[in-house]
Scaffold this active site. Structure first.
Site, PDB file in Angstrom:
ATOM      1  N   HIS A  84       0.859  -1.183   0.000  1.00 43.95           N
ATOM      2  CA  HIS A  84       0.000   0.000   0.000  1.00 43.95           C
ATOM      3  C   HIS A  84       0.894   1.232   0.000  1.00 43.95           C
ATOM      4  O   HIS A  84       1.875   1.294   0.744  1.00 43.95           O
ATOM      5  CB  HIS A  84      -0.908   0.046   1.239  1.00 43.95           C
ATOM      6  CG  HIS A  84      -1.723   1.310   1.305  1.00 43.95           C
ATOM      7  ND1 HIS A  84      -2.912   1.443   0.624  1.00 43.95           N
ATOM      8  CD2 HIS A  84      -1.493   2.502   1.927  1.00 43.95           C
ATOM      9  CE1 HIS A  84      -3.384   2.668   0.828  1.00 43.95           C
ATOM     10  NE2 HIS A  84      -2.548   3.327   1.611  1.00 43.95           N
ATOM     11  N   ASP A 163     -15.750   1.462   6.255  1.00 49.01           N
ATOM     12  CA  ASP A 163     -14.739   2.412   5.769  1.00 49.01           C
ATOM     13  C   ASP A 163     -15.322   3.345   4.714  1.00 49.01           C
ATOM     14  O   ASP A 163     -15.022   4.537   4.701  1.00 49.01           O
ATOM     15  CB  ASP A 163     -13.529   1.667   5.193  1.00 49.01           C
ATOM     16  CG  ASP A 163     -12.496   2.640   4.637  1.00 49.01           C
ATOM     17  OD1 ASP A 163     -11.982   3.454   5.411  1.00 49.01           O
ATOM     18  OD2 ASP A 163     -12.226   2.602   3.419  1.00 49.01           O
ATOM     19  N   ARG A 170     -15.477  11.662   6.660  1.00 47.52           N
ATOM     20  CA  ARG A 170     -14.202  12.290   7.049  1.00 47.52           C
ATOM     21  C   ARG A 170     -13.889  13.438   6.104  1.00 47.52           C
ATOM     22  O   ARG A 170     -13.433  14.498   6.517  1.00 47.52           O
ATOM     23  CB  ARG A 170     -13.069  11.261   7.023  1.00 47.52           C
ATOM     24  CG  ARG A 170     -13.024  10.361   8.250  1.00 47.52           C
ATOM     25  CD  ARG A 170     -12.061   9.208   8.032  1.00 47.52           C
ATOM     26  NE  ARG A 170     -10.713   9.674   7.763  1.00 47.52           N
ATOM     27  CZ  ARG A 170      -9.792   8.940   7.130  1.00 47.52           C
ATOM     28  NH1 ARG A 170     -10.083   7.735   6.683  1.00 47.52           N
ATOM     29  NH2 ARG A 170      -8.585   9.421   6.937  1.00 47.52           N
ATOM     30  N   SER A 185      -8.586   3.014   8.314  1.00 51.82           N
ATOM     31  CA  SER A 185      -9.037   2.931   6.925  1.00 51.82           C
ATOM     32  C   SER A 185      -8.125   2.043   6.078  1.00 51.82           C
ATOM     33  O   SER A 185      -8.583   1.152   5.357  1.00 51.82           O
ATOM     34  CB  SER A 185      -9.101   4.335   6.326  1.00 51.82           C
ATOM     35  OG  SER A 185      -9.472   4.291   4.975  1.00 51.82           O
ATOM     36  N   LYS A 189      -8.831  -2.553   5.325  1.00 56.29           N
ATOM     37  CA  LYS A 189      -8.999  -3.104   3.964  1.00 56.29           C
ATOM     38  C   LYS A 189      -7.963  -4.188   3.697  1.00 56.29           C
ATOM     39  O   LYS A 189      -8.266  -5.214   3.077  1.00 56.29           O
ATOM     40  CB  LYS A 189      -8.895  -1.982   2.922  1.00 56.29           C
ATOM     41  CG  LYS A 189     -10.051  -1.004   2.968  1.00 56.29           C
ATOM     42  CD  LYS A 189     -10.126  -0.131   1.736  1.00 56.29           C
ATOM     43  CE  LYS A 189      -9.130   0.988   1.723  1.00 56.29           C
ATOM     44  NZ  LYS A 189      -9.533   2.166   2.513  1.00 56.29           N
TER      45      LYS A 189
END
Length: 448
Positions: A84, A163, A170, A185, A189
């Site tokens: 990520h 999320d 948010r 968040s 995932k």
């Protein structure tokens, strides 16, 4: 059990929420038994008061469990991995790394996002390829991983629904930049992917969310703590994000550069990120004894053509016509025969001579965003053909009046203000004494 107003008050007053409190809040969000105003109030309380590690861990776990959690065949134990990135300019690492890992025997169920504000999104890049489908069912994901080894897909309705709801609020409540909320968040995932190992590319610099190494390291530690707490072996790479990664920025242009990289012609900075992150994943999953040994195997998968074959197979598995996939992967492909080309190209020229000291990626991304390459709100359409090519690189000596940037645009045309902004993004002067500007990786953080 505490009521929602009592939970908000507890957090507002700086108290620590327990597991039951957080579970009650996430269940209320997912089942829509809470008002948006109450969710917003809780998000703001979290933003203001923060969360201790146990709260962040609980938030992450409850978000992960708010929907489906993937499960894999027993024989895949130890080889399901992902990465990520916290977002950057020209960051096309996923497009090269996922097929390279698949070529090394891994299963990569990469769930990616779309671009928002100045950062590009992996899904948008892939959708510039005609026919590429980023929405696969759970069955299709399993089939693609079985046959190819990697897929790059969007988040499904049933995966971490909490999320999706929280992220939208948010954005609306100015609580995006909260460390526990960012952590929950991202890691929820990845937790729903049931990974064995995860590497995080946490960026810092003037084109990143975090401007300095210290704050990026704080985020990296928060993400690693949450990931390891879910049983995922999680490490991080802290990387500089000042100058765009590679030479091309913009959706279809970045696909072209990724394909060039998969053909062994990738720019050094992009390949540094690909091999470093891939090497870390191989070491963390126990396949090799050192990160450098893993990096070498990733590099060989790319230069030997195995990663390109995997990318071609992934395109076909995700809806791209066989002929299109073959054409894009040909040794000397005519990319613009398939990928949309912008109507206009404009070259900007250097205004002085000297050494290229800096190219401000943030400025570049912001101008391209206004020209249609990005979106301000989720769901807005984007123009895949808009982008820019860097014609010079850091450390290069340039004469005055040589082309340094080619902007690809449609309508509207570039304004004189935008041209000035772009020209000011280039810094040419005396050579720099520091060498770090040519290497992007600042530090590796390994799981304890």
């Amino acid at each position: 059990m505490l009521s929602i107003p009592e939970l908000i008050k507890k957090k507002r007053d700086g108290q620590t929420l327990n597991d039951d409190d957080i579970r009650a809040f996430i269940n209320a969000v997912t089942s829509a038994t809470i008002q948006d105003s109450q969710t917003g109030a809780m998000l703001m309380a979290i933003w203001q008061k923060g969360m201790v590690a146990t709260e962040t861990q609980s938030l992450t776990r409850e978000m992960m469990l708010s929907g489906d959690v993937m499960s894999w065949p027993k024989e895949w134990a130890g080889i399901v991995v992902d990465k990520h990135s916290t977002g950057g300019v020209g960051d096309k690492v996923s497009l090269v790394l996922a097929p390279a890992l698949a070529a090394c025997g891994y299963k990569v169920p990469m769930i990616s996002g779309r671009g928002l504000a100045h950062t590009g999104g992996t899904l948008d890049k892939l959708e510039s390829i005609p026919g590429f489908n980023v929405y696969l069912t759970a069955t299709q994901v399993m089939e693609t991983l079985s046959s190819v080894g990697c897929c790059i897909v969007g988040q499904t309705e049933s995966l971490v629904p909490a999320d999706r709801i929280l992220y939208a609020l948010r954005d609306a409540t100015s609580t995006v930049d909260s460390l526990p909320l960012i952590t929950g968040s991202i890691i929820s995932k990845k937790g729903a992917e049931s990974l064995n190992a995860l590497v995080l590319d946490v960026k810092f610099g003037h084109a990143a969310l975090y401007k300095d190494l210290a704050s990026a390291k704080e985020l990296a530690h928060s993400l690693m703590t949450a990931g390891n707490g879910l049983g995922i072996c999680t490490g991080a790479v802290l990387t500089r994000m000042d100058v765009p990664i590679g030479r091309r920025v913009g959706n279809s242009l970045e696909v072209m550069e990724s394909l060039e990289a998969l053909k062994g012609r990738g720019p050094p900075d992009l390949m540094e990120l690909v091999t470093t992150q891939g090497g870390m994943l191989m070491m963390m999953s126990g396949k090799v004894s050192s990160q450098s040994e893993g990096s070498k195997l990733i590099s060989e998968a790319v230069t030997g053509g195995a990663a390109l074959s995997k990318f071609q197979a992934m395109m076909k598995a995700q809806g791209v016509a066989n002929e299109v996939a073959q054409s894009l992967c040909a040794a000397h492909a005519d990319y613009h025969r398939i990928l949309r080309k912008a109507e206009h190209q404009m070259e900007l020229k250097t205004q002085t001579e000297g050494t290229v000291r800096d190219i401000n990626g943030m400025v570049l991304a912001e101008v391209l965003h206004k020209l249609g390459a990005g979106r301000t709100k989720a769901g807005e359409p984007i123009n895949h053909s808009v982008g820019a090519e860097l014609l010079v690189s850091l450390g290069q000596n340039v004469k005055k009046g040589v082309p340094w940037l080619c902007v690809h645009y449609e309508r509207p045309a570039l304004s004189s203000d935008q041209i000035n902004q772009l020209q000011n993004a280039l810094t040419v002067g005396a050579p720099r004494n520091d060498t770090h500007s040519h290497t992007l990786v600042a530090e590796l953080l390994l799981p304890q």
